[in-house]
Design an enzyme around this catalytic site. Structure first.
Site, mmCIF file in Angstrom:
data_model
loop_
_atom_site.group_PDB
_atom_site.id
_atom_site.type_symbol
_atom_site.label_atom_id
_atom_site.label_comp_id
_atom_site.label_asym_id
_atom_site.label_seq_id
_atom_site.Cartn_x
_atom_site.Cartn_y
_atom_site.Cartn_z
ATOM 1 N N CYS B 84 0.810 -1.229 0.000
ATOM 2 C CA CYS B 84 0.000 0.000 0.000
ATOM 3 C C CYS B 84 0.840 1.274 0.000
ATOM 4 C CB CYS B 84 -0.926 0.009 1.205
ATOM 5 S SG CYS B 84 -1.582 -1.608 1.629
ATOM 6 N N CYS B 207 -13.991 0.625 6.942
ATOM 7 C CA CYS B 207 -13.058 0.055 5.959
ATOM 8 C C CYS B 207 -13.066 0.902 4.687
ATOM 9 C CB CYS B 207 -13.473 -1.363 5.609
ATOM 10 S SG CYS B 207 -13.726 -2.416 7.066
ATOM 11 N N HIS B 333 -8.807 3.421 -2.404
ATOM 12 C CA HIS B 333 -7.459 2.912 -2.120
ATOM 13 C C HIS B 333 -6.992 1.933 -3.190
ATOM 14 C CE1 HIS B 333 -3.948 1.581 -0.109
ATOM 15 N NE2 HIS B 333 -4.471 0.718 0.725
#
Ligand SMILES: [Zn+2]
Lengths: 136, 385
Positions: B84, B207, B333
């Site tokens: 990430c 989330c 994301h």
């Protein structure tokens, strides 16, 4: 013995510490301790990162530990769907931390950080070996 | 501030649920915007660093196809990966190459097409995000590890599910005004609290939103930056750290030591204090991660992150505006693109070009906190104008 007998589902078949599985079969959960400098490892390691020795003793995880943290998983990766929901967490046994699942026999409502736990080995229906935390 | 390496162009694609094109086409969107922003062409780029997390698409060694499609051959190209935080790891490498004098202008391109694989394949990879030898066999997954950090933080410091819900509600306010964001709906604190539990104590809206997306950051030497760019944004500090993959190797579960180390190193290099930062992008893959970030970055003492939330210090007009572009939670994301997108947001803020998301008062110093895995890797980048 092949290491892929360890766990609900295994992702690794070869390791120098595959004796871990032999101990599980005997009902014991063991980490390693460096014979040269005394550093303790859980999960077990074949090699010491502190003194570079590869001369290890197998050290038993026993007695009462404290639950450090946990989560009740309502979702799971592939291969674990049938077990949902289950609780994963980590416990501290006199300075040695152990990661694992909590036994289904523990009422989920009762689980809290700091609760006293012990480890025991388990065997799944398909023969896979593992360990879990139970109330101490 | 030593003005020796600058960012002269930034770009990102719109973050979407299902991008209707291939990874090279996705990467091109960010590259085009960054090149136009910098006023340069592919010939001006001396090297490219391509960033993405493995196994979301089938292309092995993606650097080659991306560089080819962007017209960046025959210049050197290679991939950098730290899940990430891949694109800020790439940025660190680009900075180093420019600082060393090896290249004058380097493009950092991040991308991820998460919709390329099926949901089942995604579930399969989820389990292999942790230590496959010792922890994956228990059926753990990324959200579960952050949930364990939330539980430990609640216990240690008295933070609550409501604090986390307030973080998400904030992110949706800004996601709604960011036209590049994947999640545009506004949620109330109650909406977040009433959502189904994913892995206790984290619920659905704790989330982040998965997304397809790309980002591009153009890094240049001082000479080239001054020649090409009216508003260069300068690197002030770069910090980076790592921590054990296995949770058993961590000192505690209510903070991320890799991020703390990265922050300390970045502040030391920049010669500034946390209170000098006027706008920040932090890695809020889960609401608890934003709470941990406040404390790792020194915006609050350990355990006092809740005050930032409860007092609204994190709002656009607050003491330390955080994730005013919607963050990972609402903007989305797309793993390998995320860090570059965070950097883009801060660059636009420092240039006073962030539109409806612009923090008032013309901020001079901004910070990017980008974490890979559950605090396994961390990069903190401090930028100034
Ligand atoms: Zn040793």
């Amino acid at each position: 013995m092949s290491f892929n007998k360890f766990g609900r589902k295994s992702f690794a078949s070869q390791t120098k510490v595959d004796a871990f599985v032999d101990y599980l079969e005997k009902g014991e959960v063991r980490g390693t301790q460096c014979k040269s400098c005394g550093k303790k490892f859980f999960p077990p390691r074949a090699d010491c990162d502190q003194c570079l020795s590869s001369d290890m003793d197998w050290m038993k995880i026993e007695g009462v530990g404290d639950l450090v943290t946990f989560t009740r998983q309502g979702f799971a990766p592939t291969g674990f769907e049938k077990d949902v929901p289950y609780t994963t967490g980590m416990a501290n046994f006199d300075g040695v931390q152990v990661f694992g699942r909590l036994a289904d026999s523990i009422n989920a409502e009762e689980v809290e950080i700091g609760m006293k736990v012990a480890v025991r080995t388990i065997q799944y229906d398909d023969g896979q070996l593992s360990y879990e935390f139970i109330k101490a | 501030m030593s003005k020796d390496v600058a960012i002269i162009g930034v770009g990102q694609s719109t973050f979407v649920r299902n991008y209707p094109g291939s990874i090279r086409e996705l990467a091109f969107e960010a590259w085009r915007e960054a090149a136009q922003d910098a006023g340069i062409t592919a010939k001006d780029i001396n090297a490219s660093v391509i960033c993405s997390a493995p196994e979301y698409d089938l292309q092995r060694s993606p650097a080659g196809v991306i560089a080819e499609y962007l017209g960046l051959t025959p210049q050197p190209t290679f991939a950098i990966e730290s899940v990430c935080s891949s694109s800020t790891s790439g940025l660190r490498v680009a900075y180093s190459m420019v600082k060393a004098g090896l290249h004058d202008i380097v493009a950092v391109v991040g991308f991820q097409k998460m919709s390329e694989i099926t949901s089942a394949d995604s579930q399969e990879r989820m389990g292999r995000g942790s230590d496959i030898q010792w922890e994956s066999p228990f059926g753990t997954m990324m959200p579960a590890y952050y949930a364990m950090h939330a539980a430990a933080h609640f216990k240690q410091y008295g933070s609550t599910e409501k604090d986390l819900a307030m973080i998400r509600a904030k992110s949706t306010t800004y996601g709604a005004i960011n036209e590049r964001a994947v999640y545009r709906k506004v949620l109330t604190v109650d909406d977040c609290l009433d959502a189904p539990v994913v892995t206790s104590p984290l619920k659905k809206f704790d989330c982040c939103a998965n997304a397809d997306g790309s980002s591009c950051v153009i890094v240049a030497s001082a000479d080239r930056a001054k020649e090409l760019c009216k508003k260069p944004v300068w690197f002030m500090g770069l910090g980076s750290g790592s921590a054990s993959v296995t949770l058993t190797g961590r000192d505690n579960c209510y903070g991320l030591t890799a991020a703390m180390k990265a922050a300390q190193d970045a502040y030391a290099m920049a010669g500034i204090k946390p209170q000098d930062v006027k706008v920040a992008e932090v890695h809020d893959c889960f609401t608890i991660a934003e709470m941990l970030a406040y404390e790792a970055l020194g915006f609050a003492e350990p355990g006092k992150g809740v005050e930032i939330v409860r007092e609204g210090q994190n709002l656009i007009d607050g003491k330390i505006p955080v994730n005013v572009d919607g963050g990972l939670l609402s903007k989305g994301h797309p793993i390998g693109a995320t860090g570059g997108s965070q950097v883009r947001t801060i660059v636009l803020q420092l240039r006073d070009e962030a539109g409806p998301m612009q923090v008032p008062g013309q901020p001079e110093i901004g910070l990017v906190h980008n974490v890979g895995g559950v605090g396994l890797y961390a990069n903190v980048t401090i930028l100034g104008r």
